[in-house]
Design a protein around this motif. Structure first.
Motif, short mmCIF file in Angstrom:
data_model
loop_
_atom_site.label_atom_id
_atom_site.label_comp_id
_atom_site.label_asym_id
_atom_site.label_seq_id
_atom_site.Cartn_x
_atom_site.Cartn_y
_atom_site.Cartn_z
N UNK A 108 38.32 39.51 44.82
CA UNK A 108 37.41 39.21 43.74
C UNK A 108 36.85 40.60 43.26
N UNK A 109 36.77 40.88 41.82
CA UNK A 109 36.13 42.06 41.26
C UNK A 109 34.94 41.98 41.85
N UNK A 145 46.50 33.00 48.05
CA UNK A 145 46.76 32.15 47.09
C UNK A 145 47.34 33.13 45.75
N UNK A 146 46.62 34.25 45.63
CA UNK A 146 46.99 35.17 44.53
C UNK A 146 48.24 35.72 44.70
N UNK A 157 44.76 35.75 39.31
CA UNK A 157 44.18 36.90 40.12
C UNK A 157 42.73 36.81 39.81
N UNK A 158 42.27 36.16 38.68
CA UNK A 158 40.82 35.97 38.53
C UNK A 158 40.33 34.60 38.68
N UNK A 159 40.85 33.75 38.20
CA UNK A 159 40.41 32.03 38.51
C UNK A 159 39.33 31.57 37.68
N UNK A 160 39.18 31.81 36.52
CA UNK A 160 37.94 31.49 35.72
C UNK A 160 38.22 30.02 35.37
N UNK A 161 37.26 29.02 35.76
CA UNK A 161 37.59 27.57 35.48
C UNK A 161 37.37 27.26 33.96
#
Length: 149
Positions: free
Chosen positions: A70-71, A129-130, A136-140
């Motif tokens: 996570x950033x 998972x990435x 890589x980010x995962x924004x819904x």
């Protein structure tokens, strides 16, 4: 982070806790509204360390070798916590208890179950998972499920 910091469970529970009510979304296309969590803000944890100014990413690591990346800006300013209660009860093992990372504004695979630590790093390293093709980010809100989304 320049020097590692760790807490035993009893000491972790003595850190300032907060309640957190947020919606969560899973990559499998479900969303649960107004979930209630209690735990320690990532901000509180980072206040306890000498953070390197080059730090930009965090890898959460868990029992069983699971990791997720996570950033750093996605975890601070009240956005994430290490939760040990859900809906007023201790977090059940099947939901990541005794503690899990909760990053509600990203898909829930970023909210690592059975968390053992956070590693602050200068460079990004894909997690479990990435590295298998998840975004890589995962924004819904942007439906960032897979690498090319």
């Amino acid at each position: 982070m320049k020097e590692p910091v760790s807490w035993g469970w009893a000491d972790f529970l003595k850190l300032p806790a907060q309640d957190f009510t947020r919606d969560i979304s899973c990559v499998t296309k479900w969303t649960k509204l107004d979930t209630r969590w209690r735990g320690v803000s990532v901000d509180t944890l980072l206040e306890q360390v000498d953070l390197d100014r080059r730090a930009g990413f965090v890898t959460a690591f868990s029992d069983g070798g699971y990791t997720t990346n996570v950033p750093l800006p996605e975890l601070v300013n009240g956005q994430a916590l290490v939760a040990y209660e859900y809906d007023g009860k201790p977090l059940a093992p099947e939901h990541g208890g005794p503690a899990r990372l909760v990053v509600p504004h990203l898909y829930f695979w970023k909210s690592a179950k059975w968390i053992r630590g956070l590693r602050v790093m200068e460079r990004d390293e894909p997690g479990f998972w990435e590295s298998l093709g998840y975004n890589n980010h995962g924004d819904p809100w942007k439906e960032e499920r897979y690498t090319d989304d």
